[in-house]
Write an enzyme that holds these catalytic residues in place. Sequence first.
Site, PDB file in Angstrom:
ATOM      1  N   LYS A 149      -8.449  -3.663  12.567  1.00  0.00           N
ATOM      2  CA  LYS A 149      -7.293  -2.939  13.119  1.00  0.00           C
ATOM      3  C   LYS A 149      -6.957  -3.464  14.519  1.00  0.00           C
ATOM      4  O   LYS A 149      -5.786  -3.517  14.915  1.00  0.00           O
ATOM      5  CB  LYS A 149      -7.587  -1.429  13.132  1.00  0.00           C
ATOM      6  N   TYR A 180     -13.906  -2.232   9.879  1.00  0.00           N
ATOM      7  CA  TYR A 180     -12.552  -1.662   9.869  1.00  0.00           C
ATOM      8  C   TYR A 180     -11.918  -1.756  11.261  1.00  0.00           C
ATOM      9  O   TYR A 180     -10.780  -2.215  11.423  1.00  0.00           O
ATOM     10  CB  TYR A 180     -12.628  -0.210   9.388  1.00  0.00           C
ATOM     11  N   ILE A 200      -4.572  11.349   9.899  1.00  0.00           N
ATOM     12  CA  ILE A 200      -3.397  11.696   9.101  1.00  0.00           C
ATOM     13  C   ILE A 200      -3.833  12.331   7.782  1.00  0.00           C
ATOM     14  O   ILE A 200      -4.795  11.862   7.153  1.00  0.00           O
ATOM     15  CB  ILE A 200      -2.568  10.412   8.809  1.00  0.00           C
ATOM     16  N   ALA A 223     -12.633  -3.716  13.677  1.00  0.00           N
ATOM     17  CA  ALA A 223     -12.354  -5.121  14.033  1.00  0.00           C
ATOM     18  C   ALA A 223     -11.034  -5.573  13.412  1.00  0.00           C
ATOM     19  O   ALA A 223     -10.248  -6.277  14.041  1.00  0.00           O
ATOM     20  CB  ALA A 223     -13.502  -6.010  13.563  1.00  0.00           C
ATOM     21  N   VAL A 262      -2.821  -7.818  -1.702  1.00  0.00           N
ATOM     22  CA  VAL A 262      -2.628  -8.493  -0.412  1.00  0.00           C
ATOM     23  C   VAL A 262      -3.731  -9.503  -0.096  1.00  0.00           C
ATOM     24  O   VAL A 262      -3.557 -10.333   0.796  1.00  0.00           O
ATOM     25  CB  VAL A 262      -2.497  -7.487   0.777  1.00  0.00           C
ATOM     26  N   SER A 309      -4.261   1.200  13.704  1.00  0.00           N
ATOM     27  CA  SER A 309      -5.004   2.469  13.797  1.00  0.00           C
ATOM     28  C   SER A 309      -5.400   2.662  15.257  1.00  0.00           C
ATOM     29  O   SER A 309      -5.392   1.711  16.037  1.00  0.00           O
ATOM     30  CB  SER A 309      -6.267   2.397  12.936  1.00  0.00           C
ATOM     31  N   GLY A 369       0.829  -1.210   0.000  1.00  0.00           N
ATOM     32  CA  GLY A 369       0.000   0.000   0.000  1.00  0.00           C
ATOM     33  C   GLY A 369       0.858   1.253   0.000  1.00  0.00           C
ATOM     34  O   GLY A 369       0.504   2.267   0.594  1.00  0.00           O
TER      35      GLY A 369
END
Length: 256
Positions: free
Chosen positions: A158, A154, A187, A156, A62, A140, A14
Amino acid sequence: MTQSLQGRSVVVTGGSKGIGKGIARVFAQAGAKVAIVARHGEQAEAAAREIGHGAFGLAGDVTSLQSMEAVMKEAAARSGGIDVLCANAGIFPPAKLEDMSSEEWDLVVDTNLKGTFHSVKAAVPYLKTSDQGRIVLTSSITGPVTGYPGWTHYGATKAGQLGFMRTACIELAKYGITVNAVMPGNIITEGLAGMGEEYQRSMAASIPLKKLGTVEDIGHAALYFASKEAGYVTGQTIIVDGGQILPESLEALASA
Ligand code: NAP
């Protein structure tokens, strides 16, 4: 900072944009040979050209173990091995729990969590032969520490990355490989920049340091975990969020 990334071979999944590109740039500037991986190979190559310092792009997905095995083989062949894997690729398409389909859940889990497993598994045969084997995950604050509507899947993944890390670091310790994770807050990436200054200003207002983080802020944290100096640090996390998670309430922030 550290000199220990000089000449080292680093793979960043990424890495064609956003945080991954910031990580790739920081490592390249530290003298590393950086392979940038993304599904869109031409964008990975464009990012590599922009970064310079001998960085190169590779097409890879991935969600496929086979694809990651091919990517690691190619990266190792071009750079003379792999010393560091930055498993950073991730997606965050929002969907509220009550509306989320099973397919939407699977796509996020397959990319963020299973993708971490695929990247690590494919890189380990090369990392084992390095005297500075390092794995740095991009997790995160969302999931492990905080929540945000639309991101049950998401969050879950991270949090899941950290569970994965805590056993992987034990299993891989016998090879001298460390596994650590950076936990970014908000960010500034290309996507966020496109949402306008007012949006960024309102987000920054809830952060004690009153600004959003940069992709290089995450790159520098990843660089520390990858350094020779961090060789005795494994299974650990660092939150890079400008203090975002700390205020107990809006009043706590306002009265400072
Ligand atoms: P981004 O700007 O959208 O970039 C995502 C990168 O991942 C791109 O290079 C993309 O390239 C690649 N990618 C997506 N799916 C992939 C797949 N299946 N296989 C290989 N590469 C894939 O994202 P970002 O905001 O920088 O986020 C990067 C990481 O940081 C994620 O793990 C995210 O959870 C984490 N994070 C971000 C923030 C933030 O504020 N931005 C905060 C906390 C954590 P292709 O589309 O060409 O594949």
